[in-house]
Scaffold this motif. Structure first.
Motif, PDB file in Angstrom:
ATOM      1  N   ALA A 122       0.961  -1.439   0.056  1.00 33.98           N
ATOM      2  CA  ALA A 122       0.141  -0.056   0.194  1.00 33.98           C
ATOM      3  C   ALA A 122       0.886   1.220   0.021  1.00 33.98           C
ATOM      4  O   ALA A 122       0.603   2.148  -0.747  1.00 33.98           O
ATOM      5  CB  ALA A 122      -0.815  -0.053   1.060  1.00 33.98           C
ATOM      6  N   PHE A 123       2.022   1.377   0.687  1.00 28.39           N
ATOM      7  CA  PHE A 123       3.017   2.433   0.832  1.00 28.39           C
ATOM      8  C   PHE A 123       3.504   2.441  -0.492  1.00 28.39           C
ATOM      9  O   PHE A 123       3.833   3.557  -1.101  1.00 28.39           O
ATOM     10  CB  PHE A 123       3.826   2.327   1.876  1.00 28.39           C
ATOM     11  N   VAL A 124       3.891   1.426  -1.028  1.00 27.54           N
ATOM     12  CA  VAL A 124       4.601   1.563  -2.532  1.00 27.54           C
ATOM     13  C   VAL A 124       3.732   2.193  -3.479  1.00 27.54           C
ATOM     14  O   VAL A 124       4.001   3.027  -4.179  1.00 27.54           O
ATOM     15  CB  VAL A 124       5.088   0.009  -2.907  1.00 27.54           C
ATOM     16  N   LEU A 125       2.441   1.520  -3.296  1.00 22.51           N
ATOM     17  CA  LEU A 125       1.230   2.391  -4.199  1.00 22.51           C
ATOM     18  C   LEU A 125       1.066   3.802  -4.206  1.00 22.51           C
ATOM     19  O   LEU A 125       1.016   4.505  -4.910  1.00 22.51           O
ATOM     20  CB  LEU A 125      -0.022   1.610  -4.334  1.00 22.51           C
ATOM     21  N   LEU A 126       1.106   4.053  -2.922  1.00 19.80           N
ATOM     22  CA  LEU A 126       0.952   5.505  -2.435  1.00 19.80           C
ATOM     23  C   LEU A 126       2.073   6.357  -3.023  1.00 19.80           C
ATOM     24  O   LEU A 126       1.916   7.252  -3.552  1.00 19.80           O
ATOM     25  CB  LEU A 126       0.878   5.747  -0.872  1.00 19.80           C
ATOM     26  N   GLY A 127       3.259   5.973  -2.786  1.00 19.33           N
ATOM     27  CA  GLY A 127       4.530   6.617  -3.136  1.00 19.33           C
ATOM     28  C   GLY A 127       4.329   6.711  -4.757  1.00 19.33           C
ATOM     29  O   GLY A 127       4.482   7.783  -5.155  1.00 19.33           O
ATOM     30  N   ALA A 128       3.998   5.666  -5.645  1.00 19.45           N
ATOM     31  CA  ALA A 128       4.199   5.425  -6.942  1.00 19.45           C
ATOM     32  C   ALA A 128       3.110   6.423  -7.471  1.00 19.45           C
ATOM     33  O   ALA A 128       3.107   7.336  -8.620  1.00 19.45           O
ATOM     34  CB  ALA A 128       4.030   4.282  -7.488  1.00 19.45           C
ATOM     35  N   THR A 157      11.579   9.735  -1.998  1.00 18.96           N
ATOM     36  CA  THR A 157      12.315   9.282  -0.917  1.00 18.96           C
ATOM     37  C   THR A 157      11.381   8.138  -0.129  1.00 18.96           C
ATOM     38  O   THR A 157      11.991   7.133   0.448  1.00 18.96           O
ATOM     39  CB  THR A 157      12.494  10.359   0.160  1.00 18.96           C
ATOM     40  N   LEU A 158      10.122   8.243  -0.130  1.00 18.05           N
ATOM     41  CA  LEU A 158       9.327   7.117   0.461  1.00 18.05           C
ATOM     42  C   LEU A 158       9.687   5.560  -0.253  1.00 18.05           C
ATOM     43  O   LEU A 158       9.936   4.677   0.474  1.00 18.05           O
ATOM     44  CB  LEU A 158       7.829   7.307   0.422  1.00 18.05           C
ATOM     45  N   LEU A 159       9.840   5.779  -1.421  1.00 16.44           N
ATOM     46  CA  LEU A 159       9.913   4.624  -2.360  1.00 16.44           C
ATOM     47  C   LEU A 159      11.323   3.956  -2.268  1.00 16.44           C
ATOM     48  O   LEU A 159      11.664   2.752  -2.062  1.00 16.44           O
ATOM     49  CB  LEU A 159       9.966   4.640  -3.941  1.00 16.44           C
ATOM     50  N   ALA A 160      12.328   4.938  -1.969  1.00 15.22           N
ATOM     51  CA  ALA A 160      13.530   4.502  -1.716  1.00 15.22           C
ATOM     52  C   ALA A 160      13.802   4.124  -0.385  1.00 15.22           C
ATOM     53  O   ALA A 160      14.508   2.937  -0.384  1.00 15.22           O
ATOM     54  CB  ALA A 160      14.614   5.809  -2.066  1.00 15.22           C
ATOM     55  N   TYR A 161      13.475   4.418   0.567  1.00 22.35           N
ATOM     56  CA  TYR A 161      13.202   4.124   1.937  1.00 22.35           C
ATOM     57  C   TYR A 161      12.500   2.785   2.150  1.00 22.35           C
ATOM     58  O   TYR A 161      13.219   1.824   2.511  1.00 22.35           O
ATOM     59  CB  TYR A 161      12.602   4.955   2.904  1.00 22.35           C
ATOM     60  N   VAL A 179       6.081   6.119   7.565  1.00 25.16           N
ATOM     61  CA  VAL A 179       4.962   6.702   7.864  1.00 25.16           C
ATOM     62  C   VAL A 179       5.012   8.185   7.695  1.00 25.16           C
ATOM     63  O   VAL A 179       4.063   8.776   7.261  1.00 25.16           O
ATOM     64  CB  VAL A 179       4.388   6.376   9.564  1.00 25.16           C
ATOM     65  N   VAL A 180       6.311   8.984   8.129  1.00 21.23           N
ATOM     66  CA  VAL A 180       6.305  10.396   7.873  1.00 21.23           C
ATOM     67  C   VAL A 180       6.331  10.562   6.489  1.00 21.23           C
ATOM     68  O   VAL A 180       5.514  11.620   6.196  1.00 21.23           O
ATOM     69  CB  VAL A 180       7.599  10.834   8.705  1.00 21.23           C
ATOM     70  N   LEU A 181       6.992  10.016   5.744  1.00 26.13           N
ATOM     71  CA  LEU A 181       7.022  10.083   4.438  1.00 26.13           C
ATOM     72  C   LEU A 181       5.408   9.973   3.858  1.00 26.13           C
ATOM     73  O   LEU A 181       5.316  10.629   2.777  1.00 26.13           O
ATOM     74  CB  LEU A 181       8.203   9.453   3.648  1.00 26.13           C
ATOM     75  N   ALA A 183       2.843  10.318   5.075  1.00 24.59           N
ATOM     76  CA  ALA A 183       1.888  11.395   5.449  1.00 24.59           C
ATOM     77  C   ALA A 183       2.179  12.515   4.708  1.00 24.59           C
ATOM     78  O   ALA A 183       1.052  13.326   4.085  1.00 24.59           O
ATOM     79  CB  ALA A 183       2.219  11.740   6.910  1.00 24.59           C
ATOM     80  N   GLY A 184       3.373  12.653   4.356  1.00 25.22           N
ATOM     81  CA  GLY A 184       3.510  13.990   3.361  1.00 25.22           C
ATOM     82  C   GLY A 184       2.897  13.491   1.972  1.00 25.22           C
ATOM     83  O   GLY A 184       2.432  14.549   1.268  1.00 25.22           O
ATOM     84  N   CYS A 185       3.014  12.367   1.413  1.00 24.18           N
ATOM     85  CA  CYS A 185       2.236  11.856   0.233  1.00 24.18           C
ATOM     86  C   CYS A 185       0.805  12.147   0.240  1.00 24.18           C
ATOM     87  O   CYS A 185       0.192  12.674  -0.481  1.00 24.18           O
ATOM     88  CB  CYS A 185       2.540  10.652  -0.106  1.00 24.18           C
ATOM     89  N   ALA A 186       0.151  11.758   1.385  1.00 26.41           N
ATOM     90  CA  ALA A 186      -1.112  11.849   1.395  1.00 26.41           C
ATOM     91  C   ALA A 186      -1.567  13.471   2.004  1.00 26.41           C
ATOM     92  O   ALA A 186      -2.621  13.675   1.239  1.00 26.41           O
ATOM     93  CB  ALA A 186      -1.497  11.124   3.178  1.00 26.41           C
ATOM     94  N   VAL A 187      -0.940  14.179   2.433  1.00 23.15           N
ATOM     95  CA  VAL A 187      -1.212  15.757   2.407  1.00 23.15           C
ATOM     96  C   VAL A 187      -0.956  16.210   1.038  1.00 23.15           C
ATOM     97  O   VAL A 187      -2.060  17.008   0.427  1.00 23.15           O
ATOM     98  CB  VAL A 187      -0.114  16.287   3.001  1.00 23.15           C
ATOM     99  N   LEU A 188      -0.052  15.704   0.205  1.00 22.24           N
ATOM    100  CA  LEU A 188      -0.112  16.128  -1.361  1.00 22.24           C
ATOM    101  C   LEU A 188      -1.465  15.812  -2.141  1.00 22.24           C
ATOM    102  O   LEU A 188      -1.756  16.634  -2.755  1.00 22.24           O
ATOM    103  CB  LEU A 188       1.140  15.641  -1.913  1.00 22.24           C
ATOM    104  N   TRP A 189      -1.880  14.467  -1.685  1.00 16.14           N
ATOM    105  CA  TRP A 189      -3.082  14.233  -2.307  1.00 16.14           C
ATOM    106  C   TRP A 189      -4.288  14.986  -1.889  1.00 16.14           C
ATOM    107  O   TRP A 189      -5.277  15.302  -2.719  1.00 16.14           O
ATOM    108  CB  TRP A 189      -3.374  12.680  -1.924  1.00 16.14           C
TER     109      TRP A 189
END
Length: 193
Positions: A122-128, A157-161, A179-181, A183-189
């Protein structure tokens, strides 16, 4: 949240911030770009010394360097070398370690990737998806194709991490930077809505 994870977030983020500031102006005041880049390198080294997973910040730092406006090819090359040397040294040090903590990283990475848990996927999908959204918005707004939007630092950075932590399965405190990264992606959405 361990102290190492806090330093990873603080110093990795500071490295990106310093580098973004260093390359924001096509013609900065004499010495300003070099001073900000040096502060960025120092921040990244502090992050790497706290935990090798600070390497997750390196891809975005290199993207910034490669797309710096007004930088001559010689200046870009010098910056890349200045950033690559400490990173290569830290990778060599990490890889050369016989520490049982570091050894599993280099064994069976591809197999571990195919068995990711649902939260990690799910995090990989969120990052991509966030990266795709930002690039689409940037293109629609007529942004420079050479200079990617600064907000792209979050999903990259999320995907690299996540890629760096696949061997350990992202358990317990390892989730915190992810989770911090995320959260940044979620804010951008939310901002895009």
């Amino acid at each position: 949240l361990s102290l190492q994870e806090k330093f990873l977030i603080l110093f990795g983020g500071a490295a990106i911030l310093f580098l973004e500031r260093a390359t924001a102006e096509p013609r900065p005041a004499p010495g300003r770009r070099a001073a900000l880049e040096a502060a960025g390198i120092a921040s990244l080294l502090l992050g790497l010394w706290s935990k090798p997973t600070a390497l997750a910040y390196v891809p975005w730092c290199f993207a910034i360097l490669l797309s710096a406006p007004g930088a001559t090819p010689l200046r870009r090359a010098a910056s890349l070398v200045a950033w690559t040397l400490p990173v290569a040294f830290m990778i060599r040090s990490f890889r050369g370690s016989q520490d049982p903590y570091a050894t599993p990283y280099w064994e069976g990475w591809a197999e571990k990737f195919t068995h990711l848990s649902l939260p990690v996927l799910a995090f990989v999908l969120l990052g991509a998806a966030t990266a795709a959204l930002l690039l689409l918005r940037h293109r629609k707004a007529g942004g420079s194709t050479l200079r990617p939007p600064a907000a792209l630092a979050w999903p990259v950075t999320l995907l690299a991490y996540l890629a760096l932590l696949i061997p350990w399965g992202l358990t317990t405190y390892n989730w915190t930077p992810a989770v911090v990264l995320a959260a940044g992606c979620a804010v951008l959405w939310v901002d895009a809505a």
